[in-house]
Write an enzyme that holds these catalytic residues in place. Structure first.
Site, PDB file in Angstrom:
ATOM      1  N   GLU A 120       0.815  -1.217   0.000  1.00  0.00           N
ATOM      2  CA  GLU A 120       0.000   0.000   0.000  1.00  0.00           C
ATOM      3  C   GLU A 120       0.848   1.267   0.000  1.00  0.00           C
ATOM      4  O   GLU A 120       0.413   2.311  -0.471  1.00  0.00           O
ATOM      5  CB  GLU A 120      -0.971   0.018   1.181  1.00  0.00           C
ATOM      6  CG  GLU A 120      -2.005   1.114   1.031  1.00  0.00           C
ATOM      7  CD  GLU A 120      -3.043   1.167   2.131  1.00  0.00           C
ATOM      8  OE1 GLU A 120      -3.943   2.016   2.039  1.00  0.00           O
ATOM      9  OE2 GLU A 120      -2.959   0.374   3.089  1.00  0.00           O
ATOM     10  N   ARG A 215     -17.424  20.328 -10.994  1.00  0.00           N
ATOM     11  CA  ARG A 215     -16.517  20.982 -11.939  1.00  0.00           C
ATOM     12  C   ARG A 215     -15.094  20.451 -11.839  1.00  0.00           C
ATOM     13  O   ARG A 215     -14.276  20.728 -12.728  1.00  0.00           O
ATOM     14  CB  ARG A 215     -16.531  22.503 -11.717  1.00  0.00           C
ATOM     15  CG  ARG A 215     -17.791  23.175 -12.256  1.00  0.00           C
ATOM     16  CD  ARG A 215     -17.679  24.699 -12.245  1.00  0.00           C
ATOM     17  NE  ARG A 215     -17.650  25.229 -10.888  1.00  0.00           N
ATOM     18  CZ  ARG A 215     -18.737  25.536 -10.185  1.00  0.00           C
ATOM     19  NH1 ARG A 215     -19.936  25.346 -10.717  1.00  0.00           N
ATOM     20  NH2 ARG A 215     -18.632  26.015  -8.966  1.00  0.00           N
ATOM     21  N   HIS A 238     -16.559   4.201   7.003  1.00  0.00           N
ATOM     22  CA  HIS A 238     -15.667   4.839   6.031  1.00  0.00           C
ATOM     23  C   HIS A 238     -16.429   5.497   4.890  1.00  0.00           C
ATOM     24  O   HIS A 238     -15.967   6.494   4.325  1.00  0.00           O
ATOM     25  CB  HIS A 238     -14.688   3.809   5.455  1.00  0.00           C
ATOM     26  CG  HIS A 238     -13.482   3.556   6.286  1.00  0.00           C
ATOM     27  ND1 HIS A 238     -13.512   2.777   7.418  1.00  0.00           N
ATOM     28  CD2 HIS A 238     -12.198   3.988   6.162  1.00  0.00           C
ATOM     29  CE1 HIS A 238     -12.301   2.730   7.952  1.00  0.00           C
ATOM     30  NE2 HIS A 238     -11.490   3.460   7.214  1.00  0.00           N
ATOM     31  N   ASP A 259      -9.681  -3.644   5.031  1.00  0.00           N
ATOM     32  CA  ASP A 259      -8.637  -2.717   5.484  1.00  0.00           C
ATOM     33  C   ASP A 259      -8.444  -2.898   6.983  1.00  0.00           C
ATOM     34  O   ASP A 259      -8.235  -1.943   7.735  1.00  0.00           O
ATOM     35  CB  ASP A 259      -9.007  -1.273   5.156  1.00  0.00           C
ATOM     36  CG  ASP A 259      -7.822  -0.306   5.260  1.00  0.00           C
ATOM     37  OD1 ASP A 259      -6.683  -0.779   5.451  1.00  0.00           O
ATOM     38  OD2 ASP A 259      -8.040   0.911   5.160  1.00  0.00           O
TER      39      ASP A 259
END
Length: 368
Positions: A120, A215, A238, A259
């Site tokens: 990770e 945007r 989460h 996780d």
């Protein structure tokens, strides 16, 4: 041998699963609708591609921790997993990888199978560490090749906006390493470019990445618009259930991970996460400043959470077993059919785990 509602790639079968030498040899029975009976469910074993720890132990603690972690997670139906490292000094990562390389060649009795490593860190953006220690640095191919020689690294999380990472994504994905976008401040355009270069998934979608704005769509927007695969933590902490539904509708093969940290399967208190000390309380794990630091989620609870937000059981199972297996390119896992590994979980009608099998071994998980 009693009958079950067995989930196969072709649908539900009321019958019995037969196995020999660790592999499924036959599924005897006939198609069914589980709503028409009260038999237990037999599902493929869960495959968790993001595991930092469990049972009070952390992957970065080395060899002595691995068996505790794999024995802890098998109690909750995880039959195979990726051992996931934390961002750390290079020498520390090398030591852990060397030990994981030898451990992955075996499977101690009563434990989940380690399929390889999810690296990770450290190739992440230092401005989006999340709970990662601050040892992030730019990836160099020579260093990655040293790591690849030590252990079967199946997945690498990388921030695509860091200079030089686009070329590394292209090179390593061509070698079969799954390159995941995560811990990133990248733009939508940089996320799309990384996918074009060979990146294949997103690490804990929504968390530790530039968010969606109408945007400035960010990395989340790139995932929702273009991804085939992404991982998501369904602990209902989460990610809001509404955001989970958006991802489930947008990403065809979204798969779920825990996780999980050393705190998984343990009481409230303080635990290690790499070089950090984290606190488990109120169902979560956090740094001292309140930042979420991994989870305490287990895969059986992930299944129940997915069903709770409205997924049919068969689809929830797919996202915990078949899709992660497909993502890694291991069709012999993640489904119950002749020739597959005999990895299974049995659940009662309340979705409480009652039995686990890994490669044909019945796990005595209640006394583990």
């Amino acid at each position: 041998m009693s009958e079950d509602n067995i989930l196969t790639p072709q649908g539900w079968v009321r019958g019995r699963l037969l196995h020999q030498d660790g592999k499924v040899i036959a599924i005897e029975g006939s198609p069914c609708n589980p709503a028409d009976n009260d038999l237990p469910y037999l599902l493929p074993g869960f495959i968790d591609l993001h595991v930092h720890g469990g049972g009070g132990k952390d992957i970065m603690q080395g060899r002595d921790a691995f068996q505790t972690i794999t024995r802890t997670h098998v109690r909750f139906g995880t039959t195979s997993l990726l051992a996931t490292t934390m961002t750390a000094p290079s020498e520390e990562i090398r030591q852990v990888l060397e030990q994981l390389g030898s451990y992955a060649e075996q499977r101690p009795k009563g434990c989940a199978r380690v399929l390889g490593v999810h690296l990770e860190g450290p190739y992440i953006n230092p401005g989006k560490l999340g709970a990662q220690p601050n040892f992030a640095h730019t990836a160099l191919l020579a260093e990655v090749e040293q790591y690849l020689a030590l252990a079967p690294i199946r997945v690498i999380t990388i921030a695509p906006e860091v200079a030089g990472h686009d070329g590394l994504i292209r090179e390593l994905s061509a070698r079969g390493v799954r390159m995941q976008i995560g811990h990133t401040l990248g733009s939508y355009e940089e996320g799309v470019a990384a996918l074009a270069a060979g990146a294949t998934s997103f690490t804990h979608l929504y968390n530790a990445m530039s968010p969606l704005h109408h945007r400035e769509p960010g990395i989340v927007g790139a995932a929702l618009a273009h991804a085939q695969y992404a991982e998501l933590i369904p602990d209902l902490l989460h990610v809001h259930p509404g955001a989970m539904r958006v991802a489930l509708r947008s990403i065809p093969c979204l798969y779920c991970v825990t996780d999980s940290t050393a705190a998984a399967g343990m009481p409230d208190g303080e635990y290690k996460l790499g070089s950090h000390t984290v606190t488990k309380c109120l169902g979560g794990v956090r740094l001292a400043d309140g930042t979420l630091a991994g989870s305490t989620l287990t895969m059986d609870q992930a299944l129940r959470n997915l069903v709770k937000i409205g997924l049919p059981l068969a689809e929830a199972s797919q996202r915990l077993s078949q899709f992660p297996a497909d993502y890694l390119g291991i069709p012999e896992r993640g489904r119950l059919q002749p020739g597959s590994w005999a990895d299974s979980v049995r659940l009662d009608r309340a979705l409480t785990l009652t039995a686990v099998m890994v490669e044909g071994e019945d796990i005595d998980f209640k006394n583990a």
